[in-house]
Motif scaffolding. Structure first.
Motif, short mmCIF file in Angstrom:
data_model
loop_
_atom_site.label_atom_id
_atom_site.label_comp_id
_atom_site.label_asym_id
_atom_site.label_seq_id
_atom_site.Cartn_x
_atom_site.Cartn_y
_atom_site.Cartn_z
N ARG A 4 0.84 -1.20 0.00
CA ARG A 4 0.00 0.00 0.00
C ARG A 4 0.87 1.24 0.00
N GLU A 5 0.22 2.40 -0.09
CA GLU A 5 0.94 3.67 -0.03
C GLU A 5 1.60 3.81 1.34
N TRP A 6 2.76 4.42 1.36
CA TRP A 6 3.55 4.52 2.58
C TRP A 6 2.82 5.23 3.72
N GLN A 7 2.01 6.24 3.41
CA GLN A 7 1.29 6.96 4.45
C GLN A 7 0.21 6.09 5.10
N ASP A 8 -0.35 5.15 4.34
CA ASP A 8 -1.32 4.22 4.91
C ASP A 8 -0.64 3.29 5.93
N THR A 52 10.55 4.89 0.26
CA THR A 52 10.08 6.20 -0.16
C THR A 52 11.13 6.90 -1.00
N SER A 59 7.15 16.88 -2.01
CA SER A 59 6.33 15.68 -2.14
C SER A 59 7.16 14.42 -1.99
N ARG A 61 6.88 10.28 -1.98
CA ARG A 61 6.01 9.19 -2.43
C ARG A 61 6.65 7.88 -2.01
N VAL A 63 5.87 3.31 -0.96
CA VAL A 63 5.03 2.14 -0.73
C VAL A 63 5.51 1.44 0.53
N GLU A 167 7.39 -2.00 -7.09
CA GLU A 167 6.33 -1.00 -6.97
C GLU A 167 6.91 0.42 -6.91
N LEU A 168 7.98 0.59 -6.13
CA LEU A 168 8.58 1.91 -6.04
C LEU A 168 9.19 2.33 -7.37
N LEU A 171 6.55 3.76 -9.54
CA LEU A 171 6.21 5.13 -9.15
C LEU A 171 7.26 6.12 -9.66
#
Length: 182
Positions: A4-8, A52, A59, A61, A63, A167-168, A171
């Motif tokens: 999932r996204e790193w912030q999640d 990240t 910004s 970003r 995972v 995944e990264l 992105l």
């Protein structure tokens, strides 16, 4: 394993309900490509891995995923016990009243430490308590390289490492980060 996204992932850590002081972390440069790796571990909440990169100065970003449900002795030996470095997570106060209450508590905490003998660890822990930090503790971090323990964790979670790298990299490619300026 769910990527999932790193912030999640950080939200999961914040909402885990685990003892805030029990967290430990190790972080540094990715072994390949741009970005950084971070492992967060807690005996009661498990181990999380985040990757990240800075898309631009404003910004970040990335995972992440949960790589273990608990922190056993082997994995725990790769996370720091001493307080050479520290980290903390914090989410914004829920209301203006909560923010005022935390600010007052923080002010009183700083004043108490200024007026009495104290240690850096005691100050750090009291400040984290004053701002209701949901996760803090010792951290091994190398801003110019990669700590050995980061490599040991990556070897132990090689499947997660490969999936998160893929995944990264997607992105990074989608954001044209490697392209540079013309």
């Amino acid at each position: 394993m769910r990527i999932r996204e790193w912030q999640d992932i950080l939200y999961d850590v914040i909402e885990s309900g685990a003892d805030p002081e029990g967290w430990r972390a190790v972080a540094g440069d990715r072994s390949q490509g741009v970005g950084e790796d971070l492992y967060l571990g807690h005996p009661g909440a498990g181990v999380y891995h985040l990757k990240t990169y800075a898309k631009n100065p404003f910004s970040v970003r990335g995972v992440g995923t949960r790589v273990a449900r608990n922190l056993d002795d082997e994995i725990g030996s790769y996370l720091p016990e001493d307080d050479r470095g520290r980290f903390a997570l914090r989410s914004a106060p829920e209301s203006d009243e909560t923010a005022r209450r935390q600010a007052k508590h923080l002010e009183e905490t700083i004043r108490a430490h200024a007026d009495a003998p104290t240690t850096p660890d005691a100050l750090f822990e009291d400040v984290m308590d004053a701002v209701d930090s949901p996760a803090f503790g010792p951290m091994e971090y190398d801003s110019y390289g990669r700590p050995e323990n980061l490599d040991r964790l990556a070897e132990g979670f090689d499947e997660a490492e490969a999936l998160l790298n893929a995944e990264l990299d997607e992105l990074i490619d989608a954001d044209d980060v490697g392209r540079g300026f013309q």
